[in-house]
Design a protein around this motif. Structure first.
Motif, PDB file in Angstrom:
ATOM      1  N   SER A  96       0.687  -1.236   0.016  1.00 58.39           N
ATOM      2  CA  SER A  96       0.169  -0.036  -0.186  1.00 58.39           C
ATOM      3  C   SER A  96       1.032   1.196   0.106  1.00 58.39           C
ATOM      4  CB  SER A  96      -1.207  -0.495   1.253  1.00 58.39           C
ATOM      5  OG  SER A  96       0.377  -0.141   2.004  1.00 58.39           O
ATOM      6  N   PRO A  97       1.990   1.686   0.291  1.00 52.70           N
ATOM      7  CA  PRO A  97       2.648   2.646   1.064  1.00 52.70           C
ATOM      8  C   PRO A  97       3.599   3.050  -0.507  1.00 52.70           C
ATOM      9  CG  PRO A  97       3.466   1.492   2.460  1.00 52.70           C
ATOM     10  CD  PRO A  97       2.511   0.577   1.447  1.00 52.70           C
ATOM     11  N   PHE A  98       3.819   1.834  -1.721  1.00 50.72           N
ATOM     12  CA  PHE A  98       4.998   1.815  -2.639  1.00 50.72           C
ATOM     13  C   PHE A  98       3.495   2.295  -3.702  1.00 50.72           C
ATOM     14  CE2 PHE A  98       6.028  -1.479   0.441  1.00 50.72           C
ATOM     15  CZ  PHE A  98       7.773  -0.130   0.226  1.00 50.72           C
ATOM     16  N   ASP A  99       4.512   2.291  -5.018  1.00 52.69           N
ATOM     17  CA  ASP A  99       4.125   3.220  -6.089  1.00 52.69           C
ATOM     18  C   ASP A  99       2.695   2.464  -6.239  1.00 52.69           C
ATOM     19  OD1 ASP A  99       5.042   0.983  -6.469  1.00 52.69           O
ATOM     20  OD2 ASP A  99       6.908   1.971  -8.149  1.00 52.69           O
ATOM     21  N   GLU A 100       2.603   2.463  -7.922  1.00 54.59           N
ATOM     22  CA  GLU A 100       1.007   2.348  -8.076  1.00 54.59           C
ATOM     23  C   GLU A 100       1.018   1.105  -9.072  1.00 54.59           C
ATOM     24  OE1 GLU A 100       4.003   2.749 -11.643  1.00 54.59           O
ATOM     25  OE2 GLU A 100       3.814   3.789 -10.046  1.00 54.59           O
ATOM     26  N   GLU A 101       1.782   0.039  -8.655  1.00 57.94           N
ATOM     27  CA  GLU A 101       2.113  -1.023  -9.028  1.00 57.94           C
ATOM     28  C   GLU A 101       1.719  -2.167  -7.645  1.00 57.94           C
ATOM     29  OE1 GLU A 101       4.046  -3.730 -11.681  1.00 57.94           O
ATOM     30  OE2 GLU A 101       5.222  -1.510 -12.166  1.00 57.94           O
ATOM     31  N   ASP A 115       4.910 -11.486  -3.072  1.00 63.27           N
ATOM     32  CA  ASP A 115       4.152 -10.670  -3.345  1.00 63.27           C
ATOM     33  C   ASP A 115       4.378 -10.485  -5.076  1.00 63.27           C
ATOM     34  OD1 ASP A 115       3.161  -8.222  -4.688  1.00 63.27           O
ATOM     35  OD2 ASP A 115       4.206  -6.791  -2.584  1.00 63.27           O
ATOM     36  N   SER A 116       4.003 -11.078  -4.921  1.00 63.36           N
ATOM     37  CA  SER A 116       3.794 -11.289  -7.036  1.00 63.36           C
ATOM     38  C   SER A 116       4.016 -10.102  -8.186  1.00 63.36           C
ATOM     39  CB  SER A 116       2.699 -11.676  -7.960  1.00 63.36           C
ATOM     40  OG  SER A 116       1.732 -11.251  -7.530  1.00 63.36           O
ATOM     41  N   THR A 117       3.476  -8.443  -7.728  1.00 67.21           N
ATOM     42  CA  THR A 117       4.369  -7.492  -8.240  1.00 67.21           C
ATOM     43  C   THR A 117       5.067  -6.987  -8.218  1.00 67.21           C
ATOM     44  OG1 THR A 117       3.548  -5.867  -5.849  1.00 67.21           O
ATOM     45  CG2 THR A 117       1.356  -6.904  -7.632  1.00 67.21           C
TER      46      THR A 117
END
Length: 197
Positions: A36-41, A92-94
């Protein structure tokens, strides 16, 4: 002609709906999760503040890459040997690599999670500040005093790393191991020291 009348009716109905307001209160932000705190992915993976029991969390694959550079003995938490694997990896696959170390201290869950993305920086939506750590700009968001009761005291850090981006999250409400961002800075220092190893 019928089509024109039907089209006008649909447009009037749509414009009426657009002005309609819905009452209610805003939904509280969910507990801090891994991405949640990270960029759009993003996805819905969770970090140590989630309800999943770290002792039974599966380990998927071998510990390698960035995750192999951090050991339990690099962390301030007691009770694990250096060769003990992370609590979870590749969850976390993203991200190209992800791993976390979580444990309980006096019934309070504490932990560190790492996420690495090859060839692309990781950013955080808002920041508290940044440090120069051994020539690397480490940007951080201090959530130790977040007013949201659903967010555990935590610190989110990002740093350029191995041609990509590294995200670090520390969660610790125990108050026994120093501030969460100081813990995060120490983890960043360890990983930066081992970047080319």
């Amino acid at each position: 002609m019928r089509r024109l009348v039907l089209l006008l009716a649909v447009l009037l109905l749509a414009s009426g709906c657009a002005r309609t307001t819905v009452g209610g209160t805003a939904v509280a932000q969910p507990p801090l999760d891994s991405s949640s705190p990270f960029d759009e992915e993003k996805d819905s993976s969770t970090d140590p503040s989630a309800s999943e029991d770290p002792e039974t969390a599966p380990i998927d694959g071998e510990v390698q890459g960035v995750c192999a550079k951090l050991k339990w003995t690099d962390l301030p938490y007691p009770g694990a040997k250096a060769e003990t694997p992370p609590s979870q990896i590749n969850y976390d696959s993203t991200f190209d690599q992800s791993c976390r170390w979580t444990t309980k201290v006096d019934g309070v869950e504490v932990g560190v999670s790492l996420r690495y993305r090859e060839g692309k920086q990781i950013t955080i939506e808002r920041t508290t500040g940044d440090w120069d750590v051994k020539g690397h700009k480490v940007t951080y968001l201090d959530r130790a005093d977040d007013p949201d009761p659903e967010v555990d005291p935590s610190c989110v850090l990002v740093v350029p790393y191995e041609g990509g981006g590294l995200g670090i999250i520390i969660i610790d409400s125990s108050g026994k191991f120093g501030t969460v961002c100081d813990q995060g800075r120490k983890v960043a220092e360890v990983l930066i020291d081992r970047e080319t190893s």
